[in-house]
Design a protein around this motif. Structure first.
Motif, PDB file in Angstrom:
ATOM      1  N   UNK A 166      69.740  -3.706  51.995  1.00  0.00           N
ATOM      2  CA  UNK A 166      68.942  -2.965  51.299  1.00  0.00           C
ATOM      3  C   UNK A 166      68.413  -1.803  52.184  1.00  0.00           C
ATOM      4  N   UNK A 167      68.163  -2.020  53.351  1.00  0.00           N
ATOM      5  CA  UNK A 167      67.539  -0.979  54.240  1.00  0.00           C
ATOM      6  C   UNK A 167      68.003  -1.195  55.658  1.00  0.00           C
ATOM      7  N   UNK A 168      67.682  -0.272  56.359  1.00  0.00           N
ATOM      8  CA  UNK A 168      68.390  -0.031  57.583  1.00  0.00           C
ATOM      9  C   UNK A 168      67.508   0.873  58.569  1.00  0.00           C
ATOM     10  N   UNK A 169      67.003   0.086  59.618  1.00  0.00           N
ATOM     11  CA  UNK A 169      65.905   0.787  60.422  1.00  0.00           C
ATOM     12  C   UNK A 169      66.746   1.485  61.768  1.00  0.00           C
ATOM     13  N   UNK A 170      66.841   2.783  61.974  1.00  0.00           N
ATOM     14  CA  UNK A 170      67.538   3.184  63.152  1.00  0.00           C
ATOM     15  C   UNK A 170      66.486   4.506  63.655  1.00  0.00           C
ATOM     16  N   UNK A 171      65.726   3.959  64.549  1.00  0.00           N
ATOM     17  CA  UNK A 171      64.864   4.877  65.156  1.00  0.00           C
ATOM     18  C   UNK A 171      65.609   6.136  65.914  1.00  0.00           C
ATOM     19  N   UNK A 172      64.883   7.266  65.595  1.00  0.00           N
ATOM     20  CA  UNK A 172      65.637   8.552  66.000  1.00  0.00           C
ATOM     21  C   UNK A 172      65.186   8.873  67.679  1.00  0.00           C
ATOM     22  N   UNK A 173      64.211   8.002  67.940  1.00  0.00           N
ATOM     23  CA  UNK A 173      63.940   8.125  69.346  1.00  0.00           C
ATOM     24  C   UNK A 173      63.270   9.404  69.673  1.00  0.00           C
ATOM     25  N   UNK A 174      63.818  10.305  69.419  1.00  0.00           N
ATOM     26  CA  UNK A 174      62.990  11.912  69.756  1.00  0.00           C
ATOM     27  C   UNK A 174      63.699  13.093  68.936  1.00  0.00           C
ATOM     28  N   UNK A 175      63.042  13.820  68.092  1.00  0.00           N
ATOM     29  CA  UNK A 175      63.616  14.877  67.694  1.00  0.00           C
ATOM     30  C   UNK A 175      63.992  15.834  68.627  1.00  0.00           C
ATOM     31  N   UNK A 181      67.712  12.807  75.872  1.00  0.00           N
ATOM     32  CA  UNK A 181      68.229  12.669  76.963  1.00  0.00           C
ATOM     33  C   UNK A 181      67.613  12.304  78.216  1.00  0.00           C
ATOM     34  N   UNK A 182      66.275  12.314  78.388  1.00  0.00           N
ATOM     35  CA  UNK A 182      65.513  11.597  79.350  1.00  0.00           C
ATOM     36  C   UNK A 182      65.206  10.044  79.033  1.00  0.00           C
ATOM     37  N   UNK A 183      65.481   9.493  77.672  1.00  0.00           N
ATOM     38  CA  UNK A 183      65.345   8.013  77.448  1.00  0.00           C
ATOM     39  C   UNK A 183      66.964   7.585  77.412  1.00  0.00           C
ATOM     40  N   UNK A 231      57.009  12.055  77.897  1.00  0.00           N
ATOM     41  CA  UNK A 231      56.771  12.498  76.569  1.00  0.00           C
ATOM     42  C   UNK A 231      55.533  13.693  76.588  1.00  0.00           C
ATOM     43  N   UNK A 232      55.764  14.492  75.838  1.00  0.00           N
ATOM     44  CA  UNK A 232      54.349  15.426  75.686  1.00  0.00           C
ATOM     45  C   UNK A 232      54.282  15.346  74.322  1.00  0.00           C
ATOM     46  N   UNK A 233      52.833  15.866  73.839  1.00  0.00           N
ATOM     47  CA  UNK A 233      52.443  16.045  72.637  1.00  0.00           C
ATOM     48  C   UNK A 233      53.196  17.048  71.757  1.00  0.00           C
ATOM     49  N   UNK A 234      53.953  18.037  72.446  1.00  0.00           N
ATOM     50  CA  UNK A 234      54.830  18.866  71.738  1.00  0.00           C
ATOM     51  C   UNK A 234      56.104  18.101  71.208  1.00  0.00           C
ATOM     52  N   UNK A 235      56.342  16.936  72.151  1.00  0.00           N
ATOM     53  CA  UNK A 235      57.477  16.080  71.731  1.00  0.00           C
ATOM     54  C   UNK A 235      57.426  15.302  70.286  1.00  0.00           C
ATOM     55  N   UNK A 236      55.845  14.810  70.308  1.00  0.00           N
ATOM     56  CA  UNK A 236      55.430  14.107  69.182  1.00  0.00           C
ATOM     57  C   UNK A 236      55.278  15.077  67.978  1.00  0.00           C
ATOM     58  N   UNK A 237      54.782  16.163  68.171  1.00  0.00           N
ATOM     59  CA  UNK A 237      54.725  17.133  67.132  1.00  0.00           C
ATOM     60  C   UNK A 237      56.023  17.344  66.431  1.00  0.00           C
ATOM     61  N   UNK A 238      57.124  17.426  67.222  1.00  0.00           N
ATOM     62  CA  UNK A 238      58.296  17.597  66.665  1.00  0.00           C
ATOM     63  C   UNK A 238      58.963  16.332  65.974  1.00  0.00           C
ATOM     64  N   UNK A 239      58.569  15.343  66.544  1.00  0.00           N
ATOM     65  CA  UNK A 239      58.901  14.049  65.668  1.00  0.00           C
ATOM     66  C   UNK A 239      58.216  14.066  64.370  1.00  0.00           C
TER      67      UNK A 239
END
Length: 376
Positions: A166-175, A181-183, A231-239
Motif C-alpha cells: 500500500x505504501x512506500x517510504x523512500x527518504x529523498x535525503x536532500x533536495x 553527495x555529502x551524505x 547541513x544548512x538552513x538553506x538545505x532544509x528550506x530546499x527540502x
C-alpha cells in the motif's frame, strides 16, 4: 520582529509554497533559525499544528508495527550504521516465517499496518517479498503493508504494488544535490543512464524513484534528517520546497544521530547542538502539518532517542504516527542505524499499555485502524 509578526510571515510563506509560489530566498532560512532558537515561538507553532491535526484526525495517533527485515545493504552512505563498509556489524536477513510471525503477533495485539524496513539488498527478491505481502493480506485481513527497502526500480516497485503493498517510504535525503553527495558517495564513471549503476546512490535516481512510486499508486513517503554535519538552513528550506511541490502522503523526518563506524559519525558540527536539533525537528513537524493537514507524519525513534519522551513531544508538535518495533530482539540490536537507538517496549503488551497511558496523559488516544492518507 515580534512573535506575532513572525507567525504571520511564516503563514504567508507556507501558503505561498503550498500554492507553488516560492518565497524570497532569504525568508525561510531566517524564520527556521528563529524557530530553532526561540522556545516561545516553537510552542506557538506546536499549538497551531496540534489544532490543525485535531481538525482532521481528532486526538487519534496511528500505530504502525515496524519489522526490520534485514541489515544487509549494498550502499555505503556516510551516516548510516548498516553501510556496507561497516565490518563491526552482525548481518542478518529475517526468514519469511520470522517476518510473518512478527506480523501475526502484532495483528493479535491490534496492529493493522506493518512496515517492512531494511537495507537496500538485491538478494531480497521480488518473489520473496510478494509472497509475504500476499500472505499478510490473506491471513491478516484489513491490514496495510508499508515498504521501506530502498531503490528497487520500476519493475520491482510494480510487482510489489500488484502483490498488495500500500505504501512506500523512500527518504529523498536532500533536495540539494550537492549536499546529497555529502551524505552519500558520489557516482563514479557515468554510464549515460543513471539507473544502471544501482550500487551507487544517485540523486537523480532517488528523485526518479519517488516519482515512480507515486505513478504506481503507492501512498508515497519522502523525508530527511535534521542536523547532520554540514547541513544548512538553506538545505532544509530546499527540502520544504521539494515536499511542497512533490506532495508526498507521508514524510519521515528525525534528528541526525551519529554512529561511530561512519565517516560523518566522526565529524562534529558546532551549529547543530542537541537543543537546536530537537527544536528544529519539532518546528519542522509543525510546519509540515500546516503545509498538509492530512499528511501521515511519524514521531520517530530518532527523536525519542535524542530526547527521552520525544515521541510525545513530536505528537504535540503535529505528528500523528508512532511505529513500535515488532522485530525479534536480535534484529533490533543488529539494525544499528545509529548509536543508542532506544526501544521503549511498545511492542509488548505492557509496553503498549504504557504507550496508551502516556498518550492519554497528553490528550491523545491510539487509533488501531490502517490510517490511510485521505485528502479532505
Amino acid at each position: 520582529m515580534d512573535i506575532f509578526a513572525i507567525v504571520l510571515k511564516l503563514d504567508r510563506i507556507i501558503s505561498d509554497i503550498f500554492s507553488g509560489k516560492l518565497p524570497e530566498k532569504a525568508e525561510l532560512p531566517e524564520l527556521l533559525l528563529r524557530l530553532s532558537e526561540d522556545g516561545q515561538l516553537l510552542e506557538s507553532f506546536s499549538e497551531r499544528a496540534r489544532n490543525v491535526s485535531k481538525r482532521v484526525f481528532g486526538n487519534r495517533v496511528f500505530l504502525r508495527g515496524l519489522i526490520e527485515i534485514g541489515n544487509v545493504c549494498r550502499n555505503d552512505c556516510y551516516y548510516c550504521g548498516i553501510r556496507k563498509s561497516n565490518k563491526n556489524l552482525r548481518r542478518y536477513v529475517l526468514s519469511e516465517d520470522e517476518i510473518l510471525s512478527c506480523c501475526s503477533y502484532g495483528y493479535g495485539e491490534g496492529f493493522r499496518t506493518f512496515v517492512l524496513q531494511g537495507g537496500e539488498n538485491p538478494a531480497i527478491g521480488d518473489d520473496f517479498l510478494c509472497g509475504i505481502i500476499r500472505k499478510i493480506k490473506k491471513d491478516l485481513p484489513g491490514s496495510a503493508v508499508t515498504l521501506s527497502l530502498g531503490e528497487r526500480g520500476m519493475d520491482s516497485f510494480r510487482k510489489l504494488r500488484q502483490a498488495g503493498a500500500d505504501r512506500y517510504l523512500l527518504r529523498h535525503e536532500s533536495a540539494d544535490e550537492e549536499y546529497f553527495y555529502r551524505l552519500h558517495p558520489h557516482p563514479g564513471v557515468e554510464t549515460g543512464n543513471f539507473m544502471d549503476d544501482a550500487a551507487v546512490t544517485n540523486h537523480a535516481r532517488r528523485m526518479a524513484s519517488l516519482k515512480m512510486l507515486k505513478a504506481l499508486g503507492y501512498q508515497t513517503g519522502a523525508g530527511f534528517m535534521v542536523g547532520a554535519p554540514g547541513q544548512t538552513l538553506e538545505h532544509i528550506a530546499a527540502d520544504l520546497e521539494f515536499i511542497a511541490g512533490f506532495r508526498p502522503q507521508m514524510v519521515g523526518i528525525g534528528p541526525y544521530m551519529p554512529h561511530p563506524d561512519t565517516p560523518l559519525g566522526r565529524i562534529s558540527d558546532g551549529f547543530w547542538t542537541l537543543r537546536r536539533k530537537r527544536m528544529m525537528t519539532l518546528g519542522l513537524l509543525s510546519i509540515l502539518r500546516m503545509m498538509d493537514p492530512c499528511m501521515l507524519l511519524p514521531s520517530t525513534t530518532a527523536l525519542n532517542t535524542l530526547v527521552p519522551g520525544g515521541h510525545y513531544e513530536g505528537i504535540l508538535a503535529g505528528a500523528n504516527v508512532i511505529m513500535p518495533n515488532l522485530s525479534p530482539v536480535y534484529a533490533r540490536k543488529a539494525y544499528d542505524l545509529y548509536s543508542g537507538k532506544v526501544a521503549d517496549g511498545g511492542e509488548s503488551r505492557s509496553g503498549l499499555n504504557d504507550l496508551k497511558m502516556k498518550l492519554e496523559a497528553i490528550g491523545y488516544a491510539i487509533d488501531w485502524s490502517r490510517g490511510d492518507y485521505i485528502k479532505i
